[in-house]
Design an enzyme around this catalytic site. Structure first.
Site, PDB file in Angstrom:
ATOM      1  N   SER A  50       0.959  -1.284  -0.146  1.00  0.00           N
ATOM      2  CA  SER A  50       0.001   0.064  -0.156  1.00  0.00           C
ATOM      3  C   SER A  50       0.781   1.234  -0.179  1.00  0.00           C
ATOM      4  CB  SER A  50      -0.899   0.002   1.095  1.00  0.00           C
ATOM      5  OG  SER A  50      -1.810  -1.065   1.405  1.00  0.00           O
TER       6      SER A  50
HETATM    7  N1  SAH Z   1      -0.643  -4.737   4.082  1.00  0.00           N
HETATM    8  C1  SAH Z   1       0.307  -5.229   2.606  1.00  0.00           C
HETATM    9  C2  SAH Z   1      -0.548  -5.032   1.564  1.00  0.00           C
HETATM   10  C3  SAH Z   1      -1.690  -5.858   1.492  1.00  0.00           C
HETATM   11  S1  SAH Z   1      -2.411  -6.123  -0.426  1.00  0.00           S
HETATM   12  C4  SAH Z   1       1.647  -4.438   2.625  1.00  0.00           C
HETATM   13  O1  SAH Z   1       2.072  -3.415   3.852  1.00  0.00           O
HETATM   14  O2  SAH Z   1       2.298  -4.961   1.829  1.00  0.00           O
HETATM   15  C5  SAH Z   1      -3.644  -7.227   0.251  1.00  0.00           C
HETATM   16  C6  SAH Z   1      -3.215  -8.575   0.870  1.00  0.00           C
HETATM   17  O3  SAH Z   1      -4.300  -9.086   1.226  1.00  0.00           O
HETATM   18  C7  SAH Z   1      -2.665  -9.369  -0.318  1.00  0.00           C
HETATM   19  O4  SAH Z   1      -1.442 -10.221   0.073  1.00  0.00           O
HETATM   20  C8  SAH Z   1      -3.781 -10.588  -0.591  1.00  0.00           C
HETATM   21  O5  SAH Z   1      -3.298 -11.818  -0.917  1.00  0.00           O
HETATM   22  C9  SAH Z   1      -4.427 -10.614   0.916  1.00  0.00           C
HETATM   23  N2  SAH Z   1      -5.661 -11.062   1.170  1.00  0.00           N
HETATM   24  C10 SAH Z   1      -6.727 -10.766   0.380  1.00  0.00           C
HETATM   25  N3  SAH Z   1      -7.945 -11.603   1.045  1.00  0.00           N
HETATM   26  C11 SAH Z   1      -7.248 -12.008   2.232  1.00  0.00           C
HETATM   27  C12 SAH Z   1      -7.835 -12.852   3.043  1.00  0.00           C
HETATM   28  N4  SAH Z   1      -9.186 -13.324   3.038  1.00  0.00           N
HETATM   29  N5  SAH Z   1      -7.050 -13.220   4.089  1.00  0.00           N
HETATM   30  C13 SAH Z   1      -5.797 -13.033   4.160  1.00  0.00           C
HETATM   31  N6  SAH Z   1      -5.160 -12.295   3.251  1.00  0.00           N
HETATM   32  C14 SAH Z   1      -6.026 -11.632   2.128  1.00  0.00           C
END
Ligand code: SAH
Length: 225
Positions: A66
């Protein structure tokens, strides 16, 4: 934690001053936490030169790390205290969890993509977590985070880093008394960031904080590829 040579400290200081402080992030603990985490360790090698850009970056598998400002808005809204236990749903690169670990006592992260979770483990280890080096202990798990982490609940704070079509009831259930959750809600280009608070008597209040754009929260079993 960043090693004897911290070549990118000036870039990180610029990010904190121009992208965060100048845009209204006032919580000094939050600003210091961003200064403490080398973002370049959380992006793919080809993007290291772009690690401090003012936007999200591709981390593979169609997912993104993000934008720093968005992570800061979310962490500031959570009003984290040094004794708090936090859950992040959607660990991705591990960056937001690393920053959060400087603001809390213990952090838990769930990610549904095994390859991203493995990379996040490496990134977190390279900055001194789990275990020594970071402010808080870090625990990671592969799974669907929309069901939370029941064995570790309740949490003082929950950071949801992917957009749900609704607020998952399991996550609200796992908020401690006086607990806070930030979660993007909505589909595609129509998402709002919500702050959910549980008061001491146990009831919940939900407040919209503004429009955001996140990848979807996928409520399906984790993928092992
Ligand atoms: N906070 C992260 C950005 C995350 S992007 C950072 O700092 O890099 C969102 C992430 O959520 C992705 O990696 C995706 O695979 C994950 N995601 C989506 N749905 C999810 C779920 N139900 N449970 C766990 N992870 C999930």
């Amino acid at each position: 934690m960043t090693g004897p040579t911290d070549e990118r400290r000036p870039e990180r200081e610029r990010m904190v001053a121009q992208q965060l402080r100048a845009r209204g992030i006032r919580d000094q603990r939050v600003l210091d936490a961003f200064l403490a985490v080398p973002r370049e360790r959380f992006v793919p090698p080809a993007l290291v030169e772009r690690a401090y850009e003012d936007g999200p970056l591709d981390i593979g598998e169609g997912q993104t790390i993000s934008q720093p400002w968005v992570v800061a808005i979310m962490l500031q809204a959570l009003e984290l205290r040094p004794t708090d236990r936090l859950l992040e749903v959607g660990v991705g690169s591990g960056y937001a969890l690393a920053v959060a670990s400087h603001l809390c006592h213990e952090v838990f992260g769930v990610e549904r993509r095994a390859s991203l979770l493995a990379a996040a483990r490496d990134h977190l280890a390279s900055v001194g977590a789990p275990g020594g080096g970071m402010a808080g202990d870090v625990h990671l798990r592969l799974g669907d985070g929309s069901v939370g982490w029941p064995e570790a609940a309740p949490f003082d704070a929950i950071l949801v880093s992917a957009a749900g079509v609704a607020i998952p009831p399991a996550l609200e259930d796992q908020l401690a008394p006086a607990g806070r959750m930030v979660i993007p809600v909505g589909a595609g280009g129509d998402q709002q960031l919500f702050l959910v608070r549980r008061d001491a008597a146990g009831s919940l209040a939900r407040e919209p904080l503004g429009p955001v754009r996140f990848v979807p929260l996928v409520t399906a079993p984790p993928t092992s590829d």
